[in-house]
Design a protein around this motif. Structure first.
Motif, mmCIF file in Angstrom:
data_model
loop_
_atom_site.group_PDB
_atom_site.id
_atom_site.type_symbol
_atom_site.label_atom_id
_atom_site.label_comp_id
_atom_site.label_asym_id
_atom_site.label_seq_id
_atom_site.Cartn_x
_atom_site.Cartn_y
_atom_site.Cartn_z
ATOM 1 N N GLU A 43 0.735 -1.171 0.196
ATOM 2 C CA GLU A 43 0.013 -0.064 -0.098
ATOM 3 C C GLU A 43 0.796 1.235 -0.067
ATOM 4 O OE1 GLU A 43 -2.777 -0.138 3.312
ATOM 5 O OE2 GLU A 43 -4.194 -0.416 1.909
ATOM 6 N N LYS A 44 1.952 1.319 0.778
ATOM 7 C CA LYS A 44 2.802 2.554 0.831
ATOM 8 C C LYS A 44 3.542 2.731 -0.460
ATOM 9 C CE LYS A 44 6.898 4.150 3.288
ATOM 10 N NZ LYS A 44 7.497 4.713 2.084
ATOM 11 N N LEU A 45 4.030 1.682 -1.055
ATOM 12 C CA LEU A 45 4.766 1.704 -2.295
ATOM 13 C C LEU A 45 3.703 2.227 -3.419
ATOM 14 C CD1 LEU A 45 7.250 -1.127 -2.135
ATOM 15 C CD2 LEU A 45 7.665 1.301 -1.720
ATOM 16 N N ARG A 46 2.602 1.671 -3.411
ATOM 17 C CA ARG A 46 1.679 1.938 -4.405
ATOM 18 C C ARG A 46 1.068 3.366 -4.449
ATOM 19 N NH1 ARG A 46 -3.951 1.286 -4.799
ATOM 20 N NH2 ARG A 46 -4.577 1.326 -6.990
ATOM 21 N N SER A 47 1.095 3.798 -3.124
ATOM 22 C CA SER A 47 0.478 5.328 -2.928
ATOM 23 C C SER A 47 1.794 6.265 -3.463
ATOM 24 C CB SER A 47 0.245 5.573 -1.792
ATOM 25 O OG SER A 47 1.249 5.336 -0.696
ATOM 26 N N ASP A 48 2.905 6.002 -3.094
ATOM 27 C CA ASP A 48 4.032 6.651 -3.642
ATOM 28 C C ASP A 48 4.311 6.506 -5.157
ATOM 29 O OD1 ASP A 48 4.665 7.127 -0.874
ATOM 30 O OD2 ASP A 48 6.562 5.677 -1.154
ATOM 31 N N ARG A 49 4.065 5.437 -5.612
ATOM 32 C CA ARG A 49 3.986 5.259 -6.998
ATOM 33 C C ARG A 49 3.009 6.374 -7.913
ATOM 34 N NH1 ARG A 49 4.761 0.218 -7.793
ATOM 35 N NH2 ARG A 49 2.605 -0.284 -7.318
ATOM 36 N N LEU A 50 1.762 6.296 -7.262
ATOM 37 C CA LEU A 50 0.494 6.965 -7.778
ATOM 38 C C LEU A 50 0.683 8.321 -7.482
ATOM 39 C CD1 LEU A 50 -2.540 4.857 -6.606
ATOM 40 C CD2 LEU A 50 -1.851 5.380 -8.912
ATOM 41 N N ARG A 51 1.537 8.747 -6.425
ATOM 42 C CA ARG A 51 1.916 10.174 -6.394
ATOM 43 C C ARG A 51 2.851 10.761 -7.293
ATOM 44 N NH1 ARG A 51 1.730 10.223 -1.363
ATOM 45 N NH2 ARG A 51 3.896 9.490 -0.881
ATOM 46 N N THR A 52 3.857 9.857 -7.601
ATOM 47 C CA THR A 52 4.962 10.221 -8.512
ATOM 48 C C THR A 52 4.334 10.204 -9.948
ATOM 49 O OG1 THR A 52 6.494 9.155 -7.015
ATOM 50 C CG2 THR A 52 7.285 9.556 -9.403
ATOM 51 N N GLU A 53 3.673 9.290 -10.272
ATOM 52 C CA GLU A 53 3.021 9.495 -11.472
ATOM 53 C C GLU A 53 2.131 10.675 -11.747
ATOM 54 O OE1 GLU A 53 0.884 5.772 -12.455
ATOM 55 O OE2 GLU A 53 2.602 4.838 -12.373
ATOM 56 N N LYS A 54 1.359 10.790 -10.662
ATOM 57 C CA LYS A 54 0.479 12.276 -10.719
ATOM 58 C C LYS A 54 1.289 13.434 -10.836
ATOM 59 C CE LYS A 54 -3.514 10.496 -8.549
ATOM 60 N NZ LYS A 54 -4.220 10.342 -7.050
ATOM 61 N N LYS A 55 2.337 13.516 -10.332
ATOM 62 C CA LYS A 55 2.973 14.772 -10.278
ATOM 63 C C LYS A 55 4.191 14.771 -11.704
ATOM 64 C CE LYS A 55 5.230 18.325 -8.320
ATOM 65 N NZ LYS A 55 4.559 19.551 -8.248
ATOM 66 N N ALA A 56 4.338 13.606 -12.356
ATOM 67 C CA ALA A 56 5.086 13.780 -13.476
ATOM 68 C C ALA A 56 4.089 14.047 -14.599
ATOM 69 C CB ALA A 56 5.481 12.146 -13.684
ATOM 70 N N ASN A 59 3.571 17.821 -14.285
ATOM 71 C CA ASN A 59 4.705 18.557 -15.100
ATOM 72 C C ASN A 59 4.839 18.697 -16.558
ATOM 73 O OD1 ASN A 59 5.689 19.149 -12.702
ATOM 74 N ND2 ASN A 59 7.092 17.560 -12.336
ATOM 75 N N LEU A 60 4.522 17.302 -17.095
ATOM 76 C CA LEU A 60 4.097 17.150 -18.404
ATOM 77 C C LEU A 60 2.913 17.740 -19.229
ATOM 78 C CD1 LEU A 60 4.977 15.617 -21.062
ATOM 79 C CD2 LEU A 60 3.344 13.763 -20.663
ATOM 80 N N ALA A 61 1.858 18.069 -18.382
ATOM 81 C CA ALA A 61 0.640 18.887 -18.842
ATOM 82 C C ALA A 61 1.371 20.434 -18.929
ATOM 83 C CB ALA A 61 -0.471 18.702 -17.855
ATOM 84 N N ALA A 62 2.131 20.753 -17.937
ATOM 85 C CA ALA A 62 2.375 22.158 -18.035
ATOM 86 C C ALA A 62 3.452 22.495 -18.997
ATOM 87 C CB ALA A 62 3.227 22.302 -16.382
ATOM 88 N N LYS A 63 4.388 21.469 -19.160
ATOM 89 C CA LYS A 63 5.432 21.936 -20.355
ATOM 90 C C LYS A 63 4.694 21.766 -21.496
ATOM 91 C CE LYS A 63 9.621 20.013 -21.810
ATOM 92 N NZ LYS A 63 10.819 18.839 -21.910
ATOM 93 N N ARG A 64 3.598 20.784 -21.963
ATOM 94 C CA ARG A 64 2.937 20.988 -23.176
ATOM 95 C C ARG A 64 2.211 22.239 -23.147
ATOM 96 N NH1 ARG A 64 1.671 16.669 -26.315
ATOM 97 N NH2 ARG A 64 -0.133 17.716 -26.860
ATOM 98 N N ALA A 65 1.495 22.904 -22.203
ATOM 99 C CA ALA A 65 0.905 24.097 -22.082
ATOM 100 C C ALA A 65 1.928 25.235 -22.514
ATOM 101 C CB ALA A 65 0.075 24.506 -20.887
ATOM 102 N N HIS A 66 3.183 25.280 -22.047
ATOM 103 C CA HIS A 66 4.083 26.225 -22.458
ATOM 104 C C HIS A 66 4.455 26.043 -23.744
ATOM 105 C CE1 HIS A 66 7.480 28.895 -21.616
ATOM 106 N NE2 HIS A 66 8.172 28.023 -21.974
ATOM 107 N N VAL A 67 4.705 25.073 -24.280
ATOM 108 C CA VAL A 67 5.092 24.832 -25.560
ATOM 109 C C VAL A 67 4.090 25.312 -26.607
ATOM 110 C CG1 VAL A 67 5.846 23.066 -27.497
ATOM 111 C CG2 VAL A 67 6.785 23.252 -25.050
#
Length: 111
Positions: A43-56, A59-67
């Motif tokens: 559960e701990k590792l899965r929540s960490d992985r989900l949080r990391t994926e959401k943050k990534a 970041n990708l959405a912000a970069k796409r918006a900037h471009v």
């Protein structure tokens, strides 16, 4: 106790799962992921992985918006046509922002 084969356990008791399970196989989105360790670690590792994926994804959405803003701003400018074309190609290579969906929570009601 070591089992020569696989034992599939379905339980709602986290304490029981922590004491019995040594490996967790999780099915989500037609993908199987395997995790060594007990259920609490899973559960701990899965929540960490989900949080990391959401943050990534954020970041990708912000970069796409900037471009995209750069492309829209300088599309008609003849001096920056090559830069706009290279940014359009880079935007195509970035791919789409994927949605990270968590498992739905089920609420059971009994009459």
């Amino acid at each position: 106790v070591t089992w020569p084969t696989i034992l599939v356990v379905v339980s709602h008791s986290r304490g029981f799962l922590d004491n019995v399970c040594t490996d967790i196989v999780h099915l989500h989105g037609k993908k199987l992921t395997s995790q060594s360790g007990n259920y609490s670690l899973f559960e701990k590792l899965r929540s960490d992985r989900l949080r990391t994926e959401k943050k990534a994804n954020e970041n990708l959405a912000a970069k796409r918006a900037h471009v995209e803003a750069f492309i829209n701003k300088f599309r008609a400018n003849a001096k920056r046509a090559t830069m706009v074309q290279s940014r359009i190609k880079a935007l195509k290579r970035m791919g789409e922002v994927s949605v990270v969906a968590d498992d739905p929570e089920y609420v059971f009601t009994f009459p």
